[in-house]
Design an enzyme around this catalytic site. Sequence first.
Site: not given
Ligand code: GLC
Length: 550
Positions: A210, A260
């Site tokens: 993310d 790994e």
């Molecule tokens: C990314 C995720 C989204 C979230 C953001 C903060 O863009 O896909 O859903 O709100 O990160 O974590």
Amino acid sequence: MSSSVQLSGPADWWRQAVVYQIYPRSFSDSNADGIGDLKGIISKADYLSSLSIDAVWLSPFYPSALADGGYDVADYRDVDPRIGTLEQFDDLVEAMHQRGIRIFVDIVPNHSSDQHIWFQQALRSPRGSAERARYIFRDGRGVDGELPPSDLSSHFGPEGWTRTPDGQWYLHLFTKEQPDFDWSNPEVREDFLKTLKFWSDRGVDGFRIDVAHALIKDLDPLPSRSSYDLEVMKDDGSDPLFDRDEVHEVYKTWRKLFNEYDPPRVAVAEAWVHPHRRPPYASLDGLGQAFNFDLLTAKWEARTFRQVIDKNLQFAQQTGSSTTWVMSNHDVIRHVTRLVIPAGKDGVTFADENNWYVKNRLDPKLDLEKGLARAKAATLTMLALPGSSYLYQGEELGLPDVLDIPSEQMQDPQWFRGEGKFKSRDGCRVPLPWEPSGSSFGFGAGGSHLPQPSWFGEYSVVVQEQQPESTLSLYRRALALRKQLQGEEVLNWLESPQGTMAFERPGSWVCFTNFSDEPVAIPAGEVLVSSAPVTAGLLPANSAVWLRRN
Ligand code: GLC
Ligand code: CA
């Protein structure tokens, strides 16, 4: 090590994989509490298998106060008790692996939840303490420090700094419940390696990372920002908040850990960066793949699609990785709806100055029939491309976005913090319809944590399974065929009339897409699958077909 069946197989299984994204709270609810859960997913294992997908990716299922749909993680190495237990997670891995389906989990490294033990400790510890050094705490400006340390807004609207009871401030690029980590702190780095190892040891095959471009920040001077438009982000690695070159050192250490394992664990970066800055995220000594959201933002137009495809195949060549294609996910308006929203950025992340979403969401007057035709054609085209494809739960049902969720039932912080500037992402997160009627349309035996519209039943799995011409049947046919036909990661463009696009996967099949509003004659060949019936050699408007050349 858990007892799950491990999947062996070639180390490069991911290169042309189809990955199906599950938003766990909205997939299937096993205990009638209105929240989807791991047992619900396990109960749909055969359904997932019927889609001929290679992997599932689970959006966060970790303990969370749900300030941002679970992207506010309170404990990276556990399961939200409302969603299940670690033992059930192991069962899920086993159920998937037994069916030859791999599993990705979502890693959220830029920020934790404010409920995370580290943040709670930080709040209780004094200024300058080691506990605060895991996050970004600073003194404020002004006589008494009453002004934020810099003029920073967050992604979801107003302030990017929040004051703590003792007067210091902490930085958060998203909601105030999502404090950003300080990645210059080795403790933070070690803890994420521990998390990656924890899930890899439990049999997880891959990770979706993310906001992968935000970890490393230049905090001297403290950054200011009021807009998160890509145009504002520097594109040479010198932006103080995003896409700094040093972030790739972090991912090199992750890669060492991934390698790994046998087969090596894989990862895909979610990095909304300038397209030419994407390759390093996909580098094989880094995460290995990066999302390419260019089709998702592309206009429904042959020329644009072709440019996007060419550019991304070139990037893939630069890194040795394969590209990724995405039409829908949990952050954007579902593509059935998006493809008939008037051009602009409304359908994707932000609303534009005309704010189509806010103005039209209760009375949109959209031609959803055309939207569905285009969506099916777009998907069929995407599935013919070299590289991997990411699908989002419910797109195989042709679900439109639910635009009329009452404001008081919305959950998305982007909606509440956005002061009318941003769309709500709840419309693509409504629990799936499995049955034509009944409580929550078969999502569970109880309610549904986001309201489902009355028309949801028509789109249900049970209804579509009986219809050979349904969107679900099309996805099943195309996905199964793709598996059989898949060859080298090569594409040759073929000449085709204005408003259409045609390419060949050498030795296997041809994909022909009609972007226009008129029927067109298709090239010679045997029709393998088409998004709308081909009659007398004519492919209807807004459709695509796969052919085998005679
Ligand atoms: C990314 C995720 C989204 C979230 C953001 C903060 O863009 O896909 O859903 O709100 O990160 O974590
Ligand atoms: Ca439940």
